[in-house]
Design an enzyme around this catalytic site. Structure first.
Site, short mmCIF file in Angstrom:
data_model
loop_
_atom_site.label_atom_id
_atom_site.label_comp_id
_atom_site.label_asym_id
_atom_site.label_seq_id
_atom_site.Cartn_x
_atom_site.Cartn_y
_atom_site.Cartn_z
N ASN A 1 0.85 -1.19 0.00
CA ASN A 1 0.00 0.00 0.00
C ASN A 1 0.87 1.23 0.00
OD1 ASN A 1 0.60 0.76 2.83
ND2 ASN A 1 -0.50 -1.14 3.29
N ASP B 1 -4.54 -6.55 4.62
CA ASP B 1 -5.59 -7.43 5.13
C ASP B 1 -5.48 -8.84 4.57
OD1 ASP B 1 -6.86 -5.49 6.72
OD2 ASP B 1 -7.86 -4.67 4.95
N LYS C 1 9.78 -16.76 -10.08
CA LYS C 1 9.08 -15.69 -10.79
C LYS C 1 8.07 -16.25 -11.77
CE LYS C 1 9.71 -11.67 -13.77
NZ LYS C 1 10.66 -10.85 -14.55
N PRO D 1 -3.41 -12.31 9.69
CA PRO D 1 -3.80 -12.19 11.09
C PRO D 1 -4.11 -10.74 11.43
CG PRO D 1 -1.43 -12.52 10.89
CD PRO D 1 -2.02 -12.76 9.53
N ASP D 2 -5.06 -10.54 12.31
CA ASP D 2 -5.46 -9.21 12.76
C ASP D 2 -4.63 -8.86 14.00
OD1 ASP D 2 -6.75 -6.95 13.90
OD2 ASP D 2 -8.60 -7.49 12.88
N ILE D 3 -3.57 -8.09 13.80
CA ILE D 3 -2.61 -7.82 14.87
C ILE D 3 -3.26 -7.01 15.98
CG2 ILE D 3 -0.38 -6.81 15.44
CD1 ILE D 3 0.40 -7.25 12.49
N LYS E 1 -14.77 0.14 14.21
CA LYS E 1 -13.54 -0.63 14.27
C LYS E 1 -13.05 -0.76 15.71
CE LYS E 1 -8.79 -0.80 12.46
NZ LYS E 1 -7.84 -0.22 11.50
N LYS F 1 -12.55 -4.43 17.33
CA LYS F 1 -11.21 -4.90 17.68
C LYS F 1 -11.01 -5.04 19.19
CE LYS F 1 -9.81 -4.37 13.30
NZ LYS F 1 -9.34 -5.42 12.40
#
Length: 398
Positions: free
Chosen positions: A208, A276, A286, A304-306, A338, A342
């Site tokens: 990103n 995500d 390659k 994984p959702d840290i 959120k 969370k």
């Protein structure tokens, strides 16, 4: 915290020198003794009389002053203080320090001292970004020289960008941290920053546009308040701060492992822009076009959702867990949801839609959401956001 401490304050020549007068006042309010040194250029902006009146001390100006050399000498002057502070630290002074020059009182003191040195840089944005200044900054950082700022903002010349000297209270916080004090002394804080890179094959990856600038500034601000900072960073485009425990990672899974290894902590601040999803069937070679126009079939898996993992820990959860929410629309609503989902204590939300220029830029406009509601801050430099958020974290941990 500064009671009884002696600060040798070298005031460089620049319009920001006027802030040094307020810095002297703030230091003396806290019980510090300030011994001021003026460069010749600094005298064009502040007078020896005003500096002397505020510091309650003699002002030192001339390397070849026979009286001063007989009574104290530049060697003793450079070593009698607990800390040497240069504010403003001009491009010229930083260049002299990096090259080891000693052709006036200020540069001679800096070369002769055996104490820690803290810089508060201030200069035009083009001077700050010039390759020569960047080289000098790297040399000084490697030499163990500390720094506070500079902040981004409008210059006296009308240009805009990084180069404004940090505010006096930010410099005071840096001084306290350098002397082993600060409101976060003895606290351990984990900060994640930057993007993650999720491999498609050994050459390509998913990423990103995060530069890591906000997380880096926050780690530096927490360090300046005295915290021990574990800085877990993905492949950011900005250099990591000095004086932190640097842990480099690439992927979201590596970042989670690094965070868990760094625990326990008093606080965990998740500023990283974590991917995500990852490619579940990433190739070990390659991927090549086969000439038929067919496209590779990429299978995705959820990372994984840290933030949720740490927020919902049954044992060893940090006392304060802060997440970040980068949104492009309905910012407060999405960030509030959120936070509830969370289980973290705070969410720092911002609008990163392309028109804002925030993602990868030097400024930010955030809303801090906690159990009491939402508090929106005005748009400001990312270092200023970091200083303000670090102070809020210090108050919460107190």
């Amino acid at each position: 915290m500064l009671a009884g401490k002696k600060v040798l304050l070298i005031i460089g020549g620049g319009i920001a020198a006027y802030k040094s007068l307020d810095l002297i006042r703030r230091l003396r309010e806290r019980g510090a003794e300030v011994v001021p040194v003026l460069t010749r250029a600094a005298e064009e902006f502040v007078t020896p009389l005003s500096v002397s009146a505020l510091s309650g001390s003699k002002v030192y100006r001339d390397l070849f002053d026979l009286t001063d050399e007989a009574e104290m000498g530049h060697i003793q002057l450079s070593r009698a203080a607990d800390l040497v502070v240069v504010a403003p630290a001009t491009a010229d002074l930083m260049a002299k320090m990096a090259a080891g020059l000693a052709n006036d009182l200020a540069s001679t003191l800096l070369l002769a001292t055996d104490k820690r040195v803290l810089l508060a840089p201030a200069m035009n944005v083009r001077m700050w970004e010039h390759p020569a200044t960047a080289r000098n900054r790297a040399v000084l950082a490697a030499d163990g020289v500390l720094s506070v700022g500079p902040n981004a903002g409008e210059m006296a010349c009308g240009e805009y960008g990084p180069g404004r000297m940090a505010e006096p209270l930010e410099i005071v916080a840096g001084i306290e941290a350098a002397l082993g004090g600060g409101p976060l002394a003895g606290k351990h804080v984990i900060v994640t920053s930057g993007p993650t890179h999720e491999p498609i094959d050994p050459v390509r990856y998913i990423a990103n546009r995060s530069s890591g600038a906000q997380g880096t500034a926050l780690a530096a601000a927490l360090r300046d308040l005295g915290a021990k900072v574990s800085f877990v960073t993905g492949p950011a485009t900005v250099a990591p701060p000095q004086g932190v425990d640097l842990i480099r990672v690439e992927t979201a899974r590596e970042m989670l492992d690094a965070v868990q290894a760094a625990l326990p902590a008093d606080a965990a601040i998740f500023a990283a822009a974590v991917a995500d999803w990852r490619v579940a069937n990433a190739a070990d070679k390659k991927m090549k076009k086969d000439g038929t126009g067919s496209l590779p079939a990429l299978e995705f898996a959820e990372n994984p959702d840290i933030l949720a993992t740490v927020s919902q820990m049954k044992k060893g959860r940090p006392g304060l867990v802060v997440g970040f929410a980068a949104e492009t629309h309905d910012v407060i609503a999405h960030a509030t949801a959120k936070r509830a989902r969370k289980g973290c204590d705070w969410i720092v939300a911002n609008d990163v839609s392309p028109a804002t220029g925030i993602m990868g830029g030097t400024e930010n406009a955030v809303t801090v959401i906690d159990a009491e509601g939402a508090e929106s801050w005005p748009r400001m430099g990312k270092s200023e956001v970091a200083a303000r958020l670090a102070q809020r974290i210090a108050e919460a941990l107190a």
